[in-house]
Design an enzyme around this catalytic site. Structure first.
Site, PDB file in Angstrom:
ATOM      1  N   GLY A  91       0.830  -1.203   0.000  1.00 58.44           N
ATOM      2  CA  GLY A  91       0.000   0.000   0.000  1.00 58.44           C
ATOM      3  C   GLY A  91       0.865   1.254   0.000  1.00 58.44           C
ATOM      4  O   GLY A  91       1.813   1.351   0.756  1.00 58.44           O
ATOM      5  N   ASN A 131       6.892  -4.841   5.824  1.00 58.37           N
ATOM      6  CA  ASN A 131       7.466  -6.098   6.311  1.00 58.37           C
ATOM      7  C   ASN A 131       7.704  -7.123   5.206  1.00 58.37           C
ATOM      8  O   ASN A 131       8.787  -7.702   5.098  1.00 58.37           O
ATOM      9  CB  ASN A 131       6.525  -6.711   7.364  1.00 58.37           C
ATOM     10  CG  ASN A 131       6.754  -6.128   8.743  1.00 58.37           C
ATOM     11  OD1 ASN A 131       7.880  -5.997   9.178  1.00 58.37           O
ATOM     12  ND2 ASN A 131       5.673  -5.761   9.419  1.00 58.37           N
ATOM     13  N   THR A 139       5.390   2.360   5.497  1.00 59.32           N
ATOM     14  CA  THR A 139       4.099   1.796   5.873  1.00 59.32           C
ATOM     15  C   THR A 139       3.373   2.772   6.781  1.00 59.32           C
ATOM     16  O   THR A 139       3.984   3.394   7.644  1.00 59.32           O
ATOM     17  CB  THR A 139       4.226   0.442   6.610  1.00 59.32           C
ATOM     18  OG1 THR A 139       2.924   0.000   7.003  1.00 59.32           O
ATOM     19  CG2 THR A 139       5.098   0.504   7.829  1.00 59.32           C
ATOM     20  N   ILE A 140       2.072   2.907   6.579  1.00 58.22           N
ATOM     21  CA  ILE A 140       1.308   3.787   7.461  1.00 58.22           C
ATOM     22  C   ILE A 140       0.973   3.074   8.764  1.00 58.22           C
ATOM     23  O   ILE A 140       0.574   3.718   9.736  1.00 58.22           O
ATOM     24  CB  ILE A 140       0.012   4.298   6.805  1.00 58.22           C
ATOM     25  CG1 ILE A 140      -1.014   3.176   6.622  1.00 58.22           C
ATOM     26  CG2 ILE A 140       0.302   4.997   5.486  1.00 58.22           C
ATOM     27  CD1 ILE A 140      -2.407   3.671   6.331  1.00 58.22           C
ATOM     28  N   ASP A 141       1.148   1.752   8.806  1.00 58.65           N
ATOM     29  CA  ASP A 141       0.796   0.991  10.008  1.00 58.65           C
ATOM     30  C   ASP A 141       1.824   1.138  11.128  1.00 58.65           C
ATOM     31  O   ASP A 141       1.555   0.766  12.268  1.00 58.65           O
ATOM     32  CB  ASP A 141       0.642  -0.494   9.660  1.00 58.65           C
ATOM     33  CG  ASP A 141      -0.566  -0.755   8.768  1.00 58.65           C
ATOM     34  OD1 ASP A 141      -1.547  -0.004   8.879  1.00 58.65           O
ATOM     35  OD2 ASP A 141      -0.510  -1.690   7.959  1.00 58.65           O
ATOM     36  N   MET A 143      -7.012   2.261   9.940  1.00 58.97           N
ATOM     37  CA  MET A 143      -6.263   1.106   9.463  1.00 58.97           C
ATOM     38  C   MET A 143      -5.364   0.568  10.576  1.00 58.97           C
ATOM     39  O   MET A 143      -4.992   1.298  11.493  1.00 58.97           O
ATOM     40  CB  MET A 143      -5.419   1.478   8.247  1.00 58.97           C
ATOM     41  CG  MET A 143      -6.217   1.647   6.959  1.00 58.97           C
ATOM     42  SD  MET A 143      -5.145   2.024   5.547  1.00 58.97           S
ATOM     43  CE  MET A 143      -6.322   1.917   4.189  1.00 58.97           C
ATOM     44  N   GLY A 144      -5.004  -0.695  10.470  1.00 56.98           N
ATOM     45  CA  GLY A 144      -4.153  -1.334  11.463  1.00 56.98           C
ATOM     46  C   GLY A 144      -4.604  -2.756  11.695  1.00 56.98           C
ATOM     47  O   GLY A 144      -5.580  -2.992  12.415  1.00 56.98           O
ATOM     48  N   TYR A 161      -8.602   4.501   2.077  1.00 56.89           N
ATOM     49  CA  TYR A 161      -7.450   5.022   1.348  1.00 56.89           C
ATOM     50  C   TYR A 161      -7.146   6.489   1.673  1.00 56.89           C
ATOM     51  O   TYR A 161      -6.025   6.946   1.453  1.00 56.89           O
ATOM     52  CB  TYR A 161      -7.680   4.891  -0.160  1.00 56.89           C
ATOM     53  CG  TYR A 161      -7.396   3.523  -0.730  1.00 56.89           C
ATOM     54  CD1 TYR A 161      -7.300   2.402   0.095  1.00 56.89           C
ATOM     55  CD2 TYR A 161      -7.243   3.342  -2.102  1.00 56.89           C
ATOM     56  CE1 TYR A 161      -7.045   1.154  -0.428  1.00 56.89           C
ATOM     57  CE2 TYR A 161      -6.987   2.091  -2.634  1.00 56.89           C
ATOM     58  CZ  TYR A 161      -6.890   0.998  -1.802  1.00 56.89           C
ATOM     59  OH  TYR A 161      -6.642  -0.246  -2.325  1.00 56.89           O
ATOM     60  N   GLN A 171      -6.695   7.809   4.394  1.00 58.50           N
ATOM     61  CA  GLN A 171      -5.679   7.893   5.450  1.00 58.50           C
ATOM     62  C   GLN A 171      -4.266   7.907   4.888  1.00 58.50           C
ATOM     63  O   GLN A 171      -3.380   8.545   5.428  1.00 58.50           O
ATOM     64  CB  GLN A 171      -5.828   6.688   6.397  1.00 58.50           C
ATOM     65  CG  GLN A 171      -7.122   6.668   7.157  1.00 58.50           C
ATOM     66  CD  GLN A 171      -7.410   5.294   7.749  1.00 58.50           C
ATOM     67  OE1 GLN A 171      -7.065   5.018   8.884  1.00 58.50           O
ATOM     68  NE2 GLN A 171      -8.044   4.424   6.980  1.00 58.50           N
TER      69      GLN A 171
END
Length: 418
Positions: free
Chosen positions: A13, A111, A139-141, A187-188, A295, A297
């Site tokens: 993403g 990852n 990554t946004i996570d 998200m998460g 999306y 975010q």
């Protein structure tokens, strides 16, 4: 003499600042007189020999990448298996690298992408091919191991905190005669970093968000409903932020989308806000609204964090420097040296310590009741959303983003069929 080439690819993403990393990679390589090819749609482009000649882009276009969201060269969700299980794919990659004299490979992702970069580095060593592989974090996570934070997260965190604060003002204005509960889905999958970032929207006990649900804590419906009812009666309304990955006590996702899985093998999630809203309405009778920003975010470049933007460019520049030094199987990570004032630097970390390791929220970041963040979490999160990264606007009132020409180099190998 054939010129050695650096191959750059984007994976997974995309984020509001992944192109800022790409801009830094290309700019630094140009400064060092190194040719950069970009794989179209990540590792798929490398397999298909769909390689973009970035030298065909103007200096101004590459600079404009730094404020353009999305993935300029296309991304993909494809995870390579072991060298033995995916032998044909790895052999093809090696053929493509040889055909275009690729000596440096930079894979920009999370990852699974770090795992791919690590495996490609092992492939090169196994076949004695002179290739340096560097993973580039994105990554946004915020769930990458080793690095203090991850480029992409700070901007998504800022978007989340701002959106929750603004929505809370809306709900507060309407609560007397209309909406009493608002549910925002962040998200998460396994880590609640983005949901936690929403906690920055308010500081006082009665300020929104009033409830945050984390994947790190089992979802207890009875306790959740009791807390919602308590907050509404005390404050007049309740703003809930829920991570998409919250699970029941038996480990099942609250919002498992019918058992489907993505290309990385992860359960497809979505709809936790709608599910919780329905539960609140049915059980407590309150009028509920919910939002699934999805999306938005990760694409909201207009409200990017200056800290995040700077870090995205720093890892790109460092990745090129590491590659040209022959630092194989490493990733440039962010190291925090101070909280106040916030200080950070870039340092190399072995891909073996990043790949397939997931960083979840520390217990010390989650309140004992499980419904909010602690002072430690605020201290960690607050610097990551600081500052603005302005972008140019046109006469139409919209941001001026760039679309690259993405001219492909001539293929030298037979077509690839997976």
């Amino acid at each position: 003499m054939v010129q050695s080439t650096l191959l750059y690819a984007q994976s997974g993403g995309v984020t509001a600042v992944i192109n800022a990393t790409a801009s830094a990679v290309i700019s630094e390589a140009r400064r060092r007189k190194v040719k950069v090819l970009a794989a179209r749609n990540g590792i798929l482009g490398a397999l298909r020999e769909e390689l973009i000649d970035t030298s065909r882009e103007s200096i101004s276009a590459i600079r404009a990448l730094a404020h353009t969201p999305g993935g300029a060269f296309g991304s993909c969700r494809v995870k390579l298996k072991s060298l033995e299980a995916d032998r044909d794919r790895y052999a093809r990659l090696l053929e493509v690298f040889k055909a275009h004299n690729v000596r440096w490979f930079l894979y920009n992702g999370g990852n699974d992408s770090a795992d791919t970069a690590w495996k490609v580095s092992q492939l090169a060593q196994a076949f004695d091919y002179p290739l340096t592989c560097v993973g580039v974090p994105k990554t946004i996570d915020n769930d990458l191991a080793v690095t203090d934070t991850c480029p992409g997260f700070g901007s998504a965190a800022k978007y989340t905190a701002v959106s929750v604060r603004e929505c809370a003002l809306d709900v507060a204005a309407m609560a007397q005669t209309s909406t009493k509960v608002f549910v925002y889905e962040a998200m998460g999958r396994h880590a609640g970093w983005l949901a936690a970032a929403a906690g920055l929207a308010g500081a006082a006990a009665d300020e929104a968000p009033h409830i945050i649900l984390f994947p790190e804590r089992a979802y207890d419906q009875a306790a959740f409903l009791a807390q919602v009812d308590k907050v509404v009666k005390q404050v007049g309304y309740c703003v809930v932020v829920a991570s998409e990955g919250i699970r029941n006590a038996d480990g099942t996702f609250v919002a498992d989308a019918g058992g489907a899985a993505d290309a990385f093998g992860h359960a497809q999630l979505g709809g936790v806000a709608a599910s919780l809203a329905g539960t609140v309405k049915a059980s407590l009778g309150y009028k509920v609204h919910w939002a699934l920003p999805d999306y938005l975010q990760r694409s909201a470049r207009h409200i990017a964090s200056k800290t995040d933007w700077a870090q995205a460019q720093a890892v790109g520049k460092a990745a090129v420097q590491y590659a040209l030094k022959g630092m194989n199987a490493v990733m440039p990570v962010i190291v925090r040296s101070a909280d106040a004032p916030y200080r950070w630097k870039i340092a190399p970390a072995p891909l073996s310590k990043v790949a397939n390791h997931e960083k979840t929220m520390p217990a010390s970041f989650i309140r004992k009741d499980g419904f909010g963040i602690t002072a430690n979490a605020r201290k960690y999160l607050a610097p990551l959303i600081k500052g603005e990264a302005p972008l140019p606007y046109g006469a139409d009132g919209l941001p001026r983003y760039v679309t690259l020409k993405n001219v492909a180099v001539k293929k030298k190998l037979p077509a690839w069929e997976d």
